[in-house]
Scaffold this motif. Structure first.
Motif, short mmCIF file in Angstrom:
data_model
loop_
_atom_site.label_atom_id
_atom_site.label_comp_id
_atom_site.label_asym_id
_atom_site.label_seq_id
_atom_site.Cartn_x
_atom_site.Cartn_y
_atom_site.Cartn_z
N ALA A 21 0.85 -1.19 0.00
CA ALA A 21 0.00 0.00 0.00
C ALA A 21 0.89 1.24 0.00
O ALA A 21 1.90 1.29 0.70
N TYR A 23 0.99 5.39 0.63
CA TYR A 23 0.30 6.40 1.44
C TYR A 23 0.82 7.79 1.11
O TYR A 23 1.99 7.97 0.77
N ASP A 37 -5.24 12.17 4.48
CA ASP A 37 -4.40 11.06 4.07
C ASP A 37 -5.07 10.34 2.91
O ASP A 37 -6.28 10.40 2.73
N MET A 39 -4.60 6.52 0.64
CA MET A 39 -3.96 5.22 0.56
C MET A 39 -4.39 4.57 -0.74
O MET A 39 -5.56 4.59 -1.09
N SER A 41 -3.92 0.94 -2.86
CA SER A 41 -3.48 -0.45 -2.80
C SER A 41 -3.94 -1.16 -4.06
O SER A 41 -4.63 -0.57 -4.90
N TYR A 45 -8.73 2.05 -2.78
CA TYR A 45 -8.07 3.28 -2.34
C TYR A 45 -8.98 3.98 -1.33
O TYR A 45 -10.18 3.73 -1.28
#
Length: 67
Positions: A21, A23, A37, A39, A41, A45
């Motif tokens: 993942a 970030y 934030d 993320m 993956s 997401y």
């Protein structure tokens, strides 16, 4: 929210029971608080915005909750 931010990026590598993942954090330069934030993956997401730090929190049960 008007605060200048520094962008921090990092990756959490894959491991057993976990996929890699990536970030991104937007960190306020004056407060040091994470303002946003993201993320990304392989399978999904997420994007989160954070505000109202130290504000009172009211939890209201659903109206159809059984007592």
């Amino acid at each position: 929210d008007g605060e200048l931010c520094q962008v921090l990026t990092f990756v959490v590598p894959d491991a057993p029971q976990r996929v890699v993942a990536w970030y991104v954090w937007w960190v306020g330069t004056e407060t040091g608080l994470v303002r946003r934030d993201a993320m990304i993956s392989r399978s999904h997401y997420m994007i989160n915005d954070f505000a109202d730090f130290d504000a009172p929190l009211t939890i209201v049960p659903p109206e159809d909750a059984v007592p």
